[in-house]
Design a protein around this motif. Structure first.
Motif: not given
Lengths: 417, 390
Positions: A308, A49, A347, A304, A301, A198-199, A194-195, A47
């Motif tokens: 990623r 993060i 992204k 990240v 963002k 990321s939200r 991961e989704e 992710s």
């Protein structure tokens, strides 16, 4: 010998995401929690993060011990109170990602009230629920999800109660991301986690998992391998399935997939929306002003995306070396969900214009009015990125209005003391 | 308590004279002390504190959340502390009973926080919302297991404000939950409250660890206050647990480690009682009778003491501002020197047992208990003083 083990632990690919100095763990052979934690560690890596900005909160029980093994800020709370502790942590530090990792007894039995209320508020946390149909730490008692007729130590003649359908419960309470997998579906699990990471908003992932020592043994269902085989044969992938249809019968089919993904203001966003509406200009957004928050979000963002990209590139390299073909990356999305394609391109765009985005941030911080800020963005962007491809991407960034759903224009004028 | 203090953040200090009740004064005291997070659940007679904080939160950049119950309210506060905030919550008996679970966790994880118990008459739902002082022992023995906490008892709205700040300072220094034991009468009593300018308010800031990561330990079992802690997001990747733990915060469930942890938790409070305990004394020297009181009862006792002095009885007053740790040393000093301790309280007799224990049979102890619902008639206390002087 012990030195070898220490070195082995240090060299582990999980070092940095798991506390290797605490291994080996307490979970039984064949238990599903280990592979879930592995998937989680992998998802965090992918992710992008920052591990320093991630906190994991657990309750009590076998799964409650997860917080002790992950190498992030972590809190092992009292029984059932993981979600409220995570709520407090998230509200105190809105910039951090907060994950609750606990069992179904903890989250939906003793902590059931907190679960539905956090979902109702759309608290911006990820809740990962290891559902093994049993209170493992105390010796295998019936839980709120134990299927009807299953044997446990407190239902020796078979469970006469009716279990929760957790995705339906979460859906009814207002969760904005709901998925169910089994501990065998590692890849889907990684992608799903991961989704969720990321939200924004209350994300709930239920993981059906084997308890070999108690649930499987008492019900004569074999060992861990048998359980995984059962999952493989009986899991039905059905993205976007109606959550009302997701009941689990004893040894029946298990519907897995991503059932819900929708946008809704999170608790803090809703608070800010309401106060901006009522108080207007005088209201300072919680923690920071709109331009500050937007600038931070954009910068984060970009960071990240960069991390990623680095992780994926590394993986690609490793795969190329091993001669493995790349597997598809995204879970397909059903009605009401975001367009995955748009998300990934966004992204990628953010990644290519990382430098520009950084400049955007500084430009935005110094200019008071959002309109001038936008112009400045375009200017710096043009200067910084002469290539056509980058330009297009930049326009996309700049064209995005500086106002969020929250952002009343006048509020943007305000700068924080 | 040798500790670095700093002036309060003016943002949270509403300086000047006010006419407010004890509950509101608690909220103002918390804001002045730097409290910027409040998770709570409504319960009379404490709700005013809660409401005032909700209204003031956006002005000072604080977060306020009404949780689904007291269990989650106190849990959210623990989360917020480890997120770096100073926190407070208010409740009364029934809510406090729910909170003790996580007050125990806060004590075990050495999480600083302030909990106000605006007492009402119990047991159970009791008499909402008549006054009482029936939760004195619960403040000490509420959570299971051995743990020592600090409890303070204000007798006026002004003191609600002052002690709220003191409570935060003590909790930050000793890393312990501090309980403010007020009562319905003080909570709902309107009086003049003067909030001083921000630069005159001394606040103990959070002592955050700043050294290298490998040296970081969330705990130090040295039976002392002033140990540093951390907050999420600073990169130290702390782990805290309600299990018996080592200095790293990792679970170590052995008899040896339990002894180390429990000794530290108990001694950091009880061993430093001299630094913590605050009393207000009046004409104790040469007194035959000493009235030991606290909270609203101490103000009722004033009338009885005055009347007794008019009658020529040598009577002193000892008001406990700190309830826990108990002022053991002082009572032992006075035991044998005074004829009688008179202990009026709005319960069936709780603190009187502590006084009796420390008096050790050297002085007589008279309990003037009153089951709650209303404050004493001063005449009853006076009668006890007369009896005690003979």
């Amino acid at each position: 010998m012990s030195q070898d083990i220490a070195q082995f632990k240090k060299d582990s690919p999980m070092s940095g995401t798991l506390r290797m100095d605490r291994m080996s763990h307490i979970w039984c052979p064949g238990c599903g929690i280990g592979s879930e934690v592995n998937a989680f560690a992998e998802a965090v890596k992918r992710s992008g993060i920052d591990p320093d900005k991630l906190a994991v909160v657990s309750g009590i029980g076998c799964t409650g011990r997860v917080a002790g093994y992950v190498d992030f800020d972590s809190i092992h709370t009292t029984h059932g109170r993981a979600i409220p502790v995570a709520t407090g942590l998230k509200l105190a530090r809105p910039d951090m990602k907060v994950v609750v990792f606990s069992g179904e007894g903890d989250l939906t039995g003793i902590g059931g009230n907190h679960f539905i209320h956090a979902a109702r508020r759309n608290m911006d946390i990820v809740v990962i629920c290891n559902n093994n149909f049993t209170y493992g730490m105390t010796g295998g008692q019936v839980t709120p999800t134990t299927p009807h007729s299953a044997v446990s130590s407190t239902t020796p003649f078979g469970n006469h109660e009716y279990p929760f359908n957790l995705p339906f419960l979460a859906d009814a309470a207002g969760a904005t991301y709901i998925a169910r997998w089994t501990s065998m579906h590692s890849r889907n699990l990684i992608q799903s986690m991961e989704e969720a990471l990321s939200r924004k908003g209350f994300s709930f992932i239920e993981i059906i998992s084997p308890c070999t020592t108690l649930y499987l043994r008492r019900n004569r269902l074999g060992d861990g391998v048998d359980a995984l085989q059962f999952y493989q044969e009986n899991a039905l992938l059905k993205h976007g399935a109606d959550t009302r249809t997701l009941d689990l019968d004893f040894q029946g089919k298990i519907t897995i997939g991503k059932f819900v993904e929708k946008d809704k203001p999170t608790y803090i966003e809703a608070l800010d929306n309401q106060c901006v509406k009522v108080v207007g200009d005088d209201y300072e957004l919680y923690g920071k002003t709109i331009p500050e928050r937007e600038a931070e979000e954009k910068a984060e963002k970009a960071r990240v995306a960069e991390r990623r990209a680095a992780v994926l590139a590394e993986e690609e390299k490793a795969r190329a070396k091993a001669g493995v073909v790349k597997v598809s990356a995204k879970i397909p999305v059903k009605a009401g969900a975001k367009k995955a394609v748009a998300k990934t391109t966004k992204k990628a765009a953010a990644a290519t214009t990382k430098k520009v985005a950084a400049k955007t941030v500084t430009a935005k911080k110094t200019t008071a009015k959002s309109t001038t800020a936008k112009k400045a963005v375009v200017k710096t962007a043009k200067k910084a990125a002469p290539k056509a491809k980058a330009k297009a991407a930049v326009k996309k960034v700049a064209a995005k209005p500086a106002t969020k759903k929250v952002a009343a224009k006048p509020a943007a004028k305000k700068t924080r003391k | 308590m040798n500790v670095k203090t700093m002036p309060a953040d003016p943002k949270g200090v509403d300086s000047g004279p006010h006419f407010m009740d004890g509950d509101h004064a608690l909220a103002e005291g918390a804001l002045a002390a730097g409290c910027r997070f409040f998770a709570g659940y409504p319960i009379t007679p404490s709700t005013e504190t809660f409401e005032r904080f909700a209204e003031r939160a956006p002005e000072v950049g604080a977060m306020f959340i009404q949780m689904e119950d007291e269990l989650s309210a106190i849990a959210a506060n623990i989360g917020a502390v480890w997120g770096g905030q100073k926190v407070m919550t208010v409740t009364c008996g029934p809510g406090f009973s729910l909170m003790v679970e996580n007050i125990g966790l806060a004590a075990m994880t050495e999480t600083p926080m302030v909990i106000c118990n605006v007492q009402r008459a119990g047991p159970s739902t009791g008499a909402p919302t008549l006054t009482a002082q029936q939760d004195m022992m619960q403040a000490k023995y509420g959570p299971h297991g051995d743990n020592a906490m600090i409890a303070l008892s204000p007798d006026s709205p002004q003191e609600c404000f002052d002690l709220a700040i003191e409570a935060f300072n003590l909790s930050e220094y000793y890393r312990v939950p501090v309980i403010i034991l007020t009562d319905e009468t003080v909570g709902h009593m309107h009086e003049k409250v003067v909030i001083p300018p921000a630069d005159q308010i001394k606040v103990v800031p959070r002592n955050l660890f700043t050294g290298p990561k490998e040296d970081f330990r969330p705990y130090k079992f040295n039976s002392k206050g002033g140990n540093p802690m951390t907050r999420a997001g600073d990169g130290y990747r702390f782990h805290i647990t309600g299990l018996t733990h080592n200095e790293k915060g990792y679970p170590v469930v052995t008899a040896e480690q339990n002894k180390i942890v429990v000794t530290h938790l108990m001694e950091k409070i009880n061993g430093n009682a001299d630094d913590i305990v605050r009393l207000e004394e009046d004409q104790i020297e040469g007194a035959d009778v000493v009235v030991v009181s606290y909270g609203i009862t101490s103000r009722i006792a004033v009338k009885a003491i005055q009347d007794a002095r008019k009658e020529g009885i040598k009577v002193g007053s000892l008001r406990m501002i700190t309830i826990w740790p108990f002022c053991e040393k002082r009572i032992r000093e006075l035991a044998g020197k005074v004829k009688t301790f008179v202990v009026p309280e709005l319960n069936y007799g709780q603190m009187v047992n502590e006084v009796e224990r420390c008096a050790g049979g050297k002085s007589k102890v008279i309990s003037v208990n009153h089951c709650g619902g209303a404050v004493h008639d001063p005449e009853v206390i006076l009668e006890a003083i007369r009896k005690g002087s003979k």
